[in-house]
Write an enzyme that holds these catalytic residues in place. Structure first.
Site, short mmCIF file in Angstrom:
data_model
loop_
_atom_site.label_atom_id
_atom_site.label_comp_id
_atom_site.label_asym_id
_atom_site.label_seq_id
_atom_site.Cartn_x
_atom_site.Cartn_y
_atom_site.Cartn_z
N LYS A 66 0.84 -1.20 0.00
CA LYS A 66 0.00 0.00 0.00
C LYS A 66 0.88 1.26 0.00
O LYS A 66 0.60 2.24 -0.68
CB LYS A 66 -0.95 -0.02 1.20
N GLN A 110 -4.88 -1.78 9.29
CA GLN A 110 -4.74 -3.10 8.69
C GLN A 110 -5.36 -4.16 9.61
O GLN A 110 -5.01 -4.25 10.79
CB GLN A 110 -3.26 -3.40 8.44
N ASP A 133 -11.25 2.41 3.33
CA ASP A 133 -11.50 0.96 3.21
C ASP A 133 -12.99 0.69 2.95
O ASP A 133 -13.36 -0.41 2.55
CB ASP A 133 -11.11 0.25 4.52
#
Ligand code: NDP
Length: 298
Positions: A66, A110, A133
């Site tokens: 990422k 995460q 997200d």
């Protein structure tokens, strides 16, 4: 792809067209980078804050990927590496700071998180405007009700992969195997938006094999190696493999028996090189969207 028929049928048997997520993701990131270059002529770069709690090796790889994607798109990324014994209160305090930080556009924590931290509490704490997200209940609700929102990156990547490959979706029967909040359920909503007819299967589904075999499009999100076998695929179907399974001998494989299924399917995505890179590309798109939304508010 030159010379292949656009519509593949049971009587035309040939190996499946590969849904190349790596190439498609590179094209999307180049589009994001071009837009960013334009924006940053007059403004700061978009910024994604990435939080990693603990040292799970797979999560470390995802976070690194990422970060690299941010650099490729011209974004700033701010990494927060916290120890595995971080308390939920400390993590929530960091998220509150990032929510309030005007120079941060997107926040990603995460998953999975260590057992002492409730994942839902963390998801709920991220400001919906910075929830790149697309996991926050506000964004999930907006997706359900057909409003603009941050779409969860993995299912959005699946749909974009199909769209850019020219796979017909409207009116087609899409069978999704898996009903998680982050993949299966939002994939169903996104495929409905594409006017597909959607069936969602799970561990209690009866006649799974027969049901999957009725799919013109099959999205596998189970987390079991080789779970979807060639005899479950309708000839000519588009098969998108979301699964990431670690092989004992090293390396990755998906949920679909790729070698055999690609002899039956019309289109198929590989693992690695399919949905994984698309997920990251959609995260970059969401971060750019968060940045642009915030600029509009100024
Ligand atoms: P979950 O474990 O949350 O969900 C798995 C789903 O599979 C559940 O709905 C479960 O059903 C269903 N399932 C399990 N066993 C069976 C069975 N025997 N028959 C039918 N359905 C079954 O996983 P995720 O959705 O988070 O992830 C799925 C896979 O995708 C994993 O391999 C994960 O690593 C991968 N992944 C990949 C991403 C990427 O970027 N490429 C991103 C996110 C995930 P039930 O609900 O009944 O338990």
């Amino acid at each position: 792809m030159k010379g292949r028929p656009l519509r593949r049928t049971a009587d035309i048997q040939m190996p499946a067209i590969i849904l190349n997520g790596k190439e498609t993701a590179a094209a999307i990131k180049a589009e994001v980078a071009a837009k960013t270059a334009q924006n940053t002529r007059t403004d700061r770069a978009p910024c994604l804050a990435v939080i990693l709690v603990g040292e799970d090796p797979a999560s470390q790889v995802y976070v690194r990927n990422k970060k690299n994607a941010c650099a490729a798109c011209g974004f700033r990324s701010a990494e927060y590496l916290l120890s595995a014994d971080t308390s939920e209160a400390d993590l929530l305090a960091l998220i509150a700071d990032l929510n309030a930080d005007d120079t941060v556009d997107g926040i990603l924590c995460q998953l999975p998180l260590p057992g002492q931290i409730r994942e839902q509490a963390v998801i709920d704490a991220i400001s919906p405007e910075k929830d790149v997200d697309g996991f926050h209940p506000v964004n999930a609700g907006r997706l359900l009700t057909g409003q603009d929102c941050f779409m969860p990156c993995t299912p959005a990547g699946v749909v974009e992969l199909l769209r850019r490959a020219g796979v017909p979706m409207a009116g087609k029967h899409c069978v999704i195997v898996g009903r998680s909040n982050i993949v299966g359920k939002p994939a169903a909503l996104l495929m409905l938006r594409e006017n597909a007819t959607v069936t969602v299967c799970h561990s209690r589904t009866e006649n799974l094999k027969e049901t999957v075999r009725t799919g013109d499009i099959v999205i596998a999100a189970v987390g079991r190696a080789n779970f979807i076998t060639a005899d479950m695929i309708k000839p000519g179907a588009a098969v998108v493999d979301v699964g990431i399974n670690r092989l004992p001998e090293g390396g990755l494989c998906g949920d679909v028996d790729f070698a055999a299924a690609s002899e039956v399917a019309g289109w198929i995505s590989p693992v690695p090189g399919g949905v994984g890179p698309m997920t990251i590309a959609m995260l970059m798109k969401n971060t750019l969207l968060a940045y642009e939304n915030r600029r509009l508010l100024k």
